[in-house]
Design a protein around this motif. Structure first.
Motif, PDB file in Angstrom:
ATOM      1  N   UNK B  43       0.983  -1.374   0.234  1.00  0.00           N
ATOM      2  CA  UNK B  43      -0.014   0.018  -0.065  1.00  0.00           C
ATOM      3  C   UNK B  43       1.086   1.290   0.354  1.00  0.00           C
ATOM      4  N   UNK B  44       1.836   1.595   0.593  1.00  0.00           N
ATOM      5  CA  UNK B  44       3.126   2.675   0.966  1.00  0.00           C
ATOM      6  C   UNK B  44       3.194   2.373  -0.429  1.00  0.00           C
ATOM      7  N   UNK B  45       4.081   1.877  -0.791  1.00  0.00           N
ATOM      8  CA  UNK B  45       4.540   1.900  -2.556  1.00  0.00           C
ATOM      9  C   UNK B  45       3.675   2.689  -3.218  1.00  0.00           C
ATOM     10  N   UNK B  46       2.802   1.431  -3.459  1.00  0.00           N
ATOM     11  CA  UNK B  46       1.708   2.429  -4.642  1.00  0.00           C
ATOM     12  C   UNK B  46       1.162   3.807  -4.238  1.00  0.00           C
ATOM     13  N   UNK B  47       1.365   4.076  -2.960  1.00  0.00           N
ATOM     14  CA  UNK B  47       0.742   4.918  -2.569  1.00  0.00           C
ATOM     15  C   UNK B  47       2.174   6.525  -2.624  1.00  0.00           C
ATOM     16  N   UNK B  48       3.186   6.125  -2.333  1.00  0.00           N
ATOM     17  CA  UNK B  48       3.859   7.006  -2.867  1.00  0.00           C
ATOM     18  C   UNK B  48       4.500   7.817  -4.109  1.00  0.00           C
ATOM     19  N   UNK B  49       4.185   5.847  -5.292  1.00  0.00           N
ATOM     20  CA  UNK B  49       4.192   6.659  -6.216  1.00  0.00           C
ATOM     21  C   UNK B  49       3.012   7.083  -7.444  1.00  0.00           C
ATOM     22  N   UNK B  50       1.811   6.569  -6.725  1.00  0.00           N
ATOM     23  CA  UNK B  50       0.491   7.162  -7.561  1.00  0.00           C
ATOM     24  C   UNK B  50       0.335   8.830  -6.896  1.00  0.00           C
ATOM     25  N   UNK B  51       0.857   8.715  -5.873  1.00  0.00           N
ATOM     26  CA  UNK B  51       0.597  10.081  -5.445  1.00  0.00           C
ATOM     27  C   UNK B  51       1.541  11.056  -4.882  1.00  0.00           C
ATOM     28  N   UNK B  52       3.152  10.769  -5.604  1.00  0.00           N
ATOM     29  CA  UNK B  52       3.430  11.537  -4.864  1.00  0.00           C
ATOM     30  C   UNK B  52       4.691  10.932  -6.421  1.00  0.00           C
ATOM     31  N   UNK B  53       5.110  10.695  -6.683  1.00  0.00           N
ATOM     32  CA  UNK B  53       5.773  10.781  -7.704  1.00  0.00           C
ATOM     33  C   UNK B  53       5.263  10.661 -10.002  1.00  0.00           C
ATOM     34  N   UNK B  54       4.667   9.530  -9.806  1.00  0.00           N
ATOM     35  CA  UNK B  54       4.375   9.667 -11.241  1.00  0.00           C
ATOM     36  C   UNK B  54       3.180  10.486 -11.570  1.00  0.00           C
ATOM     37  N   UNK B  55       3.486  10.720 -13.466  1.00  0.00           N
ATOM     38  CA  UNK B  55       2.689  12.178 -13.530  1.00  0.00           C
ATOM     39  C   UNK B  55       1.796  11.037 -15.005  1.00  0.00           C
ATOM     40  N   UNK B  56       0.459  11.416 -14.820  1.00  0.00           N
ATOM     41  CA  UNK B  56      -0.594  10.720 -15.122  1.00  0.00           C
ATOM     42  C   UNK B  56      -1.760  11.772 -15.438  1.00  0.00           C
ATOM     43  N   UNK B  57      -2.595  11.415 -15.679  1.00  0.00           N
ATOM     44  CA  UNK B  57      -4.080  12.436 -15.867  1.00  0.00           C
ATOM     45  C   UNK B  57      -5.236  11.544 -15.859  1.00  0.00           C
ATOM     46  N   UNK B  58      -5.267  11.191 -15.085  1.00  0.00           N
ATOM     47  CA  UNK B  58      -6.891  10.463 -15.161  1.00  0.00           C
ATOM     48  C   UNK B  58      -8.083  10.953 -15.692  1.00  0.00           C
ATOM     49  N   UNK B  59      -8.054  12.586 -15.649  1.00  0.00           N
ATOM     50  CA  UNK B  59      -9.286  12.972 -17.146  1.00  0.00           C
ATOM     51  C   UNK B  59      -8.649  12.930 -18.270  1.00  0.00           C
TER      52      UNK B  59
END
Lengths: 315, 276
Positions: B43-59
């Motif tokens: 969980x913490x790895x995924x949160x770090x990647x998706x909320x602080x590291x990776x660049x993307x656009x859900x829209x």
């Protein structure tokens, strides 16, 4: 005598041409680029060619990733390693998500020769045909190879193409086109249908000549599009000739013989004799001796045809 | 992080992770089937990647310049779904359809039906090769996008992982970052007992990877390691994240039996109390 072309050599040329036409085409190999003929593409487009070393599983997975990145990957190695060693990678990483990966595998069948049973794919068509989303093609000559490779690059989804080691006679014109799910009647006939793939198409044509000399009229089909199969042509042939022979450089189970059996059982039951390996692996030897040993010659097809006709006449 | 949002601070990340864990447990309790331990360890790895590291656009999920993510340990799908839902890829209420017939949330990630899932995975050991291919494509496309892959530790017992380890280094895929969820447990017990992996970080180093080791539940350490990947060119990046299987709920922590077992009603209620 007709010009001779090897389907793997023609694949190498077709891939090179595709590379010139489409910058999204990329190629992968597993240390057999000389045998599979991807070497020409590799030389012309080194930045778009990836030799993955002797690692077929990684090669097919990498091809899946390249497809996800918008590329059109052609991955090649021997048929036995592509479909056997990496079958689950093809299932999970490619077919399951219907990714746009083209697997063009050389050295199908026993005509591989001296390398022996370990290197002769006699089950690859069964392994690929069983997979949902997979298209399975076995070209019978150079023009058909080129047409199939061109079509595969334009189609969005996984395709398996089996090429052979030996040269075959050319039967199609240079501008031959390929349409999935449609197969050709190479020769009309009324007493029996001989349906082949790859090298065996040529043996079927020769068998038809032998049968003609004996007063038997044989229709010859090239069922090079094994999946999706032109089932209407098979059913129509069963209705019009009443007896069939399938011929493949493959086990008699799982490949063409099974595919045709399935159509006959569901649509038009008719006597069928299957030419192919009978629950046995290949062995070392010159191709011509092996083809005789495993009963894959025109004479064998002729005998099978007479048997099928006799069964038809007993009904 | 979506390109239109600010990067959360550490305490905000911890709060997001707490909520993601609650979502995971609710999904698993409701579905009655799925993988508890490895979802919570990741969980913490995924949160770090998706909320602080990776660049993307859900829209704009298909934005060509987006970073890509491959969940090679596909059985942690509940954690990925909880994160994707929170980012707006699909409504939160869909989480409670996990593993049901007709659900867009399959037992293992399926790119054909779940928005935000880039790659179908589930059969272990295959994701890293796919990530390599995506990284090669990103390089050919000149997009500057990066590819992130999350591996399990039991998973790296698969031979294909080491084929991919070789090829990533051979092709100098410095736009590839793999994180290894080193929770030390697999279905049949401790990895050390089932099939030993050590020295694990040294193996990746020896294969030519820029390798770091972190506490996989420490956001400062995870973020620092991810940031450090920027400064190393010509090599793929491996972050061995030391984690606790079942992290966050005492009764699940370090218990191999919760690999593929979901909480009972009593366990779920206790988990809610602990994560409150």
């Amino acid at each position: 005598m007709a010009a001779q072309e090897s389907t793997r050599v023609e694949y190498g040329k077709a891939l090179l041409k595709l590379g010139e036409e489409n910058p999204d085409v990329v190629a992968l190999d597993a240390d057999l680029s000389g045998s599979t003929q991807t070497k020409h593409f590799a030389k012309a487009f080194p930045e778009r060619f990836f030799n993955m070393g002797v690692a077929e599983q990684d090669m097919l997975g990498t091809a899946a990733g390249l497809a996800l990145g918008g590329k059109i990957p052609f991955a090649s190695t021997f048929a036995v390693f592509a479909t056997g060693r990496a079958w689950e990678q093809i299932r999970q990483s490619i077919a399951y998500a219907k990714l746009n990966v083209k697997i063009v595998a050389s050295h199908g069948g026993v005509s591989v020769g001296e390398d022996g049973g370990s290197h002769q794919a006699v089950e690859d068509l069964a392994l690929m045909r069983i997979l949902p989303n997979m298209v399975v093609l076995v070209p019978a000559d150079g023009p058909e190879t080129r047409a199939m490779v061109r079509w595969a690059a334009s189609y969005q989804g996984p395709v398996y193409i089996r090429t052979g080691r030996m040269p075959f006679p050319v039967i199609y014109p240079e501008d031959h086109d390929f349409e999935p799910g449609r197969s050709d009647i190479l020769k009309e006939g009324t007493d029996v249908t001989l349906a082949g793939i790859g090298l065996m198409v040529h043996h079927c044509l020769q068998a038809a000549d032998l049968l003609a000399a004996a007063g038997v009229s044989a229709r010859v089909l090239n069922l090079s599009c094994l999946k999706p199969l032109d089932w209407q042509l098979v059913a129509d042939s069963a209705r019009s000739t009443g007896a069939l022979v399938t011929a493949e450089e493959h086990l008699a189970t799982g490949g063409l013989g099974s595919a045709v059996s399935e159509v006959l059982a569901e649509h038009c039951p008719a006597p069928l004799q299957r030419i192919g390996l009978r629950d046995i692996f290949g062995t070392s030897g010159p191709a011509d001796i092996l083809l005789k040993h495993y009963g894959l010659m025109p004479d064998d097809i002729k005998e099978a045809a007479l048997k099928a006709i006799a069964r038809k006449n007993q009904r | 992080m979506p390109i239109y949002q600010e990067i959360p601070d550490i305490s905000q990340l911890q709060e997001i992770a707490r909520q993601v864990r609650l979502d995971i447990l609710e999904m698993l309790f409701k579905s009655g089937s799925g993988h508890t331990g490895g979802s919570l360890s990741a969980t913490d790895i995924l949160v770090a990647l998706f909320f602080a590291q990776m660049r993307f656009n859900p829209r704009d999920p298909c934005w060509p310049g987006r970073d890509r993510f491959v969940l090679s340990k596909g059985h942690a799908a509940p954690a990925l779904y909880a994160v994707l839902s929170r980012l707006g890829y699909f409504p939160r209420k869909e989480l409670l359809t996990l593993r049901q017939f007709g659900s867009s949330l399959q037992g293992h990630p399926d790119s054909s039906c779940t928005p935000g899932v880039e790659v179908s995975t589930g059969s272990l050991g295959q994701g890293l090769s796919i990530a390599n291919g995506m990284a090669l494509a990103a390089r050919l496309n000149g997009s500057g996008a990066r590819v992130y892959a999350l591996l399990g530790d039991g998973e790296v017992q698969e031979g294909q992982i080491w084929e991919a380890a070789m090829s990533a280094a051979h092709y100098k895929l410095d736009n590839l970052v793999a994180v290894l969820d080193r929770n030390r447990l697999q279905i049949d017990g401790r990895t050390a007992d089932v099939m030993g992996l050590e020295p694990l970080a040294q193996k990746w180093e020896a294969f030519g990877w820029h390798t770091q080791e972190v506490d996989g539940h420490s956001f400062p350490e995870l973020l620092a390691a991810l940031k450090a990947t920027d400064g190393v060119a010509g090599r793929p990046h491996m972050i061995v994240a030391h984690t606790v299987k079942g992290k966050g709920v005492s009764i699940f922590e370090n218990q191999a039996k919760y690999h593929g077992v979901t909480p009972t009603k009593e366990e779920y209620e206790q988990a809610l109390k602990e994560l409150a």
